[in-house]
Motif scaffolding. Structure first.
Motif, mmCIF file in Angstrom:
data_model
loop_
_atom_site.group_PDB
_atom_site.id
_atom_site.type_symbol
_atom_site.label_atom_id
_atom_site.label_comp_id
_atom_site.label_asym_id
_atom_site.label_seq_id
_atom_site.Cartn_x
_atom_site.Cartn_y
_atom_site.Cartn_z
ATOM 1 N N LEU A 269 52.977 -53.880 -26.355
ATOM 2 C CA LEU A 269 52.790 -52.821 -25.357
ATOM 3 C C LEU A 269 53.866 -52.839 -24.276
ATOM 4 O O LEU A 269 54.265 -51.798 -23.769
ATOM 5 C CB LEU A 269 51.425 -52.970 -24.668
ATOM 6 C CG LEU A 269 50.212 -52.430 -25.390
ATOM 7 C CD1 LEU A 269 48.963 -52.749 -24.582
ATOM 8 C CD2 LEU A 269 50.329 -50.947 -25.638
ATOM 9 N N ASP A 270 54.308 -54.030 -23.896
ATOM 10 C CA ASP A 270 55.300 -54.138 -22.824
ATOM 11 C C ASP A 270 56.561 -53.333 -23.139
ATOM 12 O O ASP A 270 57.115 -52.673 -22.266
ATOM 13 C CB ASP A 270 55.660 -55.604 -22.567
ATOM 14 C CG ASP A 270 54.530 -56.377 -21.911
ATOM 15 O OD1 ASP A 270 53.627 -55.741 -21.307
ATOM 16 O OD2 ASP A 270 54.527 -57.609 -21.998
ATOM 17 N N TYR B 190 45.680 -60.894 -33.733
ATOM 18 C CA TYR B 190 46.306 -59.617 -34.071
ATOM 19 C C TYR B 190 46.440 -58.738 -32.823
ATOM 20 O O TYR B 190 47.503 -58.171 -32.546
ATOM 21 C CB TYR B 190 45.479 -58.902 -35.144
ATOM 22 C CG TYR B 190 45.905 -57.480 -35.405
ATOM 23 C CD1 TYR B 190 47.037 -57.201 -36.177
ATOM 24 C CD2 TYR B 190 45.186 -56.417 -34.887
ATOM 25 C CE1 TYR B 190 47.442 -55.894 -36.417
ATOM 26 C CE2 TYR B 190 45.569 -55.107 -35.117
ATOM 27 C CZ TYR B 190 46.696 -54.847 -35.886
ATOM 28 O OH TYR B 190 47.089 -53.552 -36.112
ATOM 29 N N TYR B 191 45.351 -58.641 -32.054
ATOM 30 C CA TYR B 191 45.397 -57.813 -30.848
ATOM 31 C C TYR B 191 46.285 -58.434 -29.766
ATOM 32 O O TYR B 191 46.839 -57.707 -28.943
ATOM 33 C CB TYR B 191 43.991 -57.491 -30.343
ATOM 34 C CG TYR B 191 43.357 -56.424 -31.212
ATOM 35 C CD1 TYR B 191 43.809 -55.112 -31.147
ATOM 36 C CD2 TYR B 191 42.367 -56.733 -32.126
ATOM 37 C CE1 TYR B 191 43.281 -54.129 -31.953
ATOM 38 C CE2 TYR B 191 41.826 -55.743 -32.945
ATOM 39 C CZ TYR B 191 42.283 -54.448 -32.857
ATOM 40 O OH TYR B 191 41.773 -53.468 -33.670
ATOM 41 N N ALA B 192 46.452 -59.746 -29.793
ATOM 42 C CA ALA B 192 47.403 -60.385 -28.879
ATOM 43 C C ALA B 192 48.821 -59.906 -29.191
ATOM 44 O O ALA B 192 49.594 -59.597 -28.286
ATOM 45 C CB ALA B 192 47.313 -61.906 -28.988
ATOM 46 N N GLU B 193 49.143 -59.816 -30.473
ATOM 47 C CA GLU B 193 50.463 -59.316 -30.867
ATOM 48 C C GLU B 193 50.651 -57.863 -30.438
ATOM 49 O O GLU B 193 51.718 -57.481 -29.945
ATOM 50 C CB GLU B 193 50.654 -59.450 -32.380
ATOM 51 C CG GLU B 193 50.796 -60.885 -32.841
ATOM 52 C CD GLU B 193 50.873 -61.014 -34.350
ATOM 53 O OE1 GLU B 193 51.118 -59.993 -35.048
ATOM 54 O OE2 GLU B 193 50.682 -62.139 -34.845
ATOM 55 N N LEU B 194 49.613 -57.057 -30.611
ATOM 56 C CA LEU B 194 49.705 -55.655 -30.174
ATOM 57 C C LEU B 194 49.873 -55.564 -28.660
ATOM 58 O O LEU B 194 50.632 -54.727 -28.164
ATOM 59 C CB LEU B 194 48.451 -54.877 -30.596
ATOM 60 C CG LEU B 194 48.278 -54.594 -32.079
ATOM 61 C CD1 LEU B 194 46.993 -53.797 -32.308
ATOM 62 C CD2 LEU B 194 49.466 -53.846 -32.648
ATOM 63 N N THR C 122 47.849 -55.573 -15.701
ATOM 64 C CA THR C 122 48.314 -56.823 -16.294
ATOM 65 C C THR C 122 49.247 -56.532 -17.468
ATOM 66 O O THR C 122 48.974 -55.641 -18.273
ATOM 67 C CB THR C 122 47.107 -57.655 -16.770
ATOM 68 O OG1 THR C 122 46.240 -57.874 -15.676
ATOM 69 C CG2 THR C 122 47.524 -58.983 -17.344
ATOM 70 N N SER C 123 50.310 -57.294 -17.574
ATOM 71 C CA SER C 123 51.271 -57.082 -18.663
ATOM 72 C C SER C 123 50.641 -57.419 -20.012
ATOM 73 O O SER C 123 49.674 -58.181 -20.103
ATOM 74 C CB SER C 123 52.506 -57.965 -18.451
ATOM 75 O OG SER C 123 52.172 -59.326 -18.672
ATOM 76 N N GLY C 124 51.220 -56.860 -21.049
ATOM 77 C CA GLY C 124 50.757 -57.153 -22.406
ATOM 78 C C GLY C 124 50.889 -58.623 -22.748
ATOM 79 O O GLY C 124 50.015 -59.194 -23.408
ATOM 80 N N SER C 125 51.959 -59.265 -22.280
ATOM 81 C CA SER C 125 52.134 -60.688 -22.588
ATOM 82 C C SER C 125 51.068 -61.533 -21.898
ATOM 83 O O SER C 125 50.576 -62.512 -22.469
ATOM 84 C CB SER C 125 53.539 -61.159 -22.219
ATOM 85 O OG SER C 125 53.761 -61.027 -20.837
ATOM 86 N N CYS C 126 50.659 -61.150 -20.699
ATOM 87 C CA CYS C 126 49.583 -61.862 -20.006
ATOM 88 C C CYS C 126 48.252 -61.641 -20.733
ATOM 89 O O CYS C 126 47.489 -62.588 -20.935
ATOM 90 C CB CYS C 126 49.494 -61.401 -18.554
ATOM 91 S SG CYS C 126 48.225 -62.270 -17.613
ATOM 92 N N ARG C 127 47.982 -60.423 -21.145
ATOM 93 C CA ARG C 127 46.758 -60.138 -21.899
ATOM 94 C C ARG C 127 46.747 -60.935 -23.200
ATOM 95 O O ARG C 127 45.708 -61.440 -23.619
ATOM 96 C CB ARG C 127 46.655 -58.651 -22.202
ATOM 97 C CG ARG C 127 46.434 -57.798 -20.986
ATOM 98 C CD ARG C 127 46.456 -56.329 -21.344
ATOM 99 N NE ARG C 127 46.409 -55.512 -20.148
ATOM 100 C CZ ARG C 127 45.917 -54.304 -20.096
ATOM 101 N NH1 ARG C 127 45.428 -53.746 -21.188
ATOM 102 N NH2 ARG C 127 45.907 -53.634 -18.972
ATOM 103 N N ALA C 128 47.904 -61.035 -23.837
ATOM 104 C CA ALA C 128 48.010 -61.773 -25.096
ATOM 105 C C ALA C 128 47.630 -63.238 -24.911
ATOM 106 O O ALA C 128 47.003 -63.843 -25.790
ATOM 107 C CB ALA C 128 49.424 -61.657 -25.658
ATOM 108 N N LYS C 129 47.969 -63.824 -23.774
ATOM 109 C CA LYS C 129 47.594 -65.223 -23.510
ATOM 110 C C LYS C 129 46.078 -65.378 -23.493
ATOM 111 O O LYS C 129 45.538 -66.341 -24.036
ATOM 112 C CB LYS C 129 48.191 -65.695 -22.185
ATOM 113 C CG LYS C 129 49.681 -65.907 -22.243
ATOM 114 C CD LYS C 129 50.230 -66.322 -20.885
ATOM 115 C CE LYS C 129 51.751 -66.318 -20.916
ATOM 116 N NZ LYS C 129 52.333 -66.515 -19.599
ATOM 117 N N PHE C 130 45.379 -64.431 -22.859
ATOM 118 C CA PHE C 130 43.915 -64.476 -22.832
ATOM 119 C C PHE C 130 43.349 -64.333 -24.246
ATOM 120 O O PHE C 130 42.442 -65.063 -24.641
ATOM 121 C CB PHE C 130 43.346 -63.362 -21.943
ATOM 122 C CG PHE C 130 43.439 -63.648 -20.478
ATOM 123 C CD1 PHE C 130 42.479 -64.417 -19.849
ATOM 124 C CD2 PHE C 130 44.487 -63.140 -19.722
ATOM 125 C CE1 PHE C 130 42.543 -64.682 -18.484
ATOM 126 C CE2 PHE C 130 44.563 -63.393 -18.359
ATOM 127 C CZ PHE C 130 43.594 -64.172 -17.739
#
Length: 164
Positions: free
Chosen positions: A126-127, A118-122, A67-75
């Motif tokens: 990642l992408d 914060y971890y959403a931004e990280l 899963t992309s970082g941007s998708c993880r960030a949404k969660f």
């Protein structure tokens, strides 16, 4: 402060279940020493089942590992939003679980939500960092640092009570 303590089970392979030995650990309000609920007591076998399930999911190409970082960030942001939405309820649970004052517990919920943000931004960052080119003094070679998930982790978290 009467707050209902939710009944919890282990979440393994996409479903809630009792631990194999059916044991539970009491939750004790440190201010009153009253048993206010309980949590499942997982053993090594429960952990092995959970880790194996996570390994199977990890190896599937369309699951979390890919899963992309941007998708993880949404969660992660959705979790932060839910924490803030239920901040007072969660703070009251923290008061009876840890013994800390309500004002501090409410402030803690803001910090917990902030941690997820914060971890959403990280995760989004990642992408851009998944495949970083490395400069080398040769035109005939390309070199990259490839960042990718490597596996499953099981954690044991500590219990921390507020000192009066």
């Amino acid at each position: 402060m009467a707050v209902p303590i939710p009944f919890r089970q282990l979440f393994i392979v996409g479903e809630w279940r009792e631990p194999i030995l059916k044991k539970r650990i009491p939750i004790i309000n440190p201010a009153t020493q009253e048993i206010i609920g309980d949590i499942p007591a997982a053993n090594a076998e429960d952990v092995e089942i959970a880790v194996e399930a996570a390994r199977r999911a990890f190896s599937k190409p369309d699951y979390w590992a890919s899963t992309s970082g941007s998708c993880r960030a949404k969660f992660l942001r959705a979790i932060a939003d839910k924490i803030l939405e239920r901040k007072i309820e969660l703070a009251k649970l923290e008061v009876v679980d840890s013994g800390k004052p309500i004002d501090e517990a409410i402030s803690d919920m803001d910090a917990v939500a902030g941690c997820f943000k914060y971890y959403a931004e990280l995760a989004e960052a990642l992408d851009a960092k998944k495949k970083i080119p490395i400069s080398i003094p040769m035109d005939t070679f390309n070199s990259h640092v490839l960042k990718e998930p490597i596996g499953v982790v099981a954690l044991i978290t500590p219990c921390i009570e507020f000192a009066h």
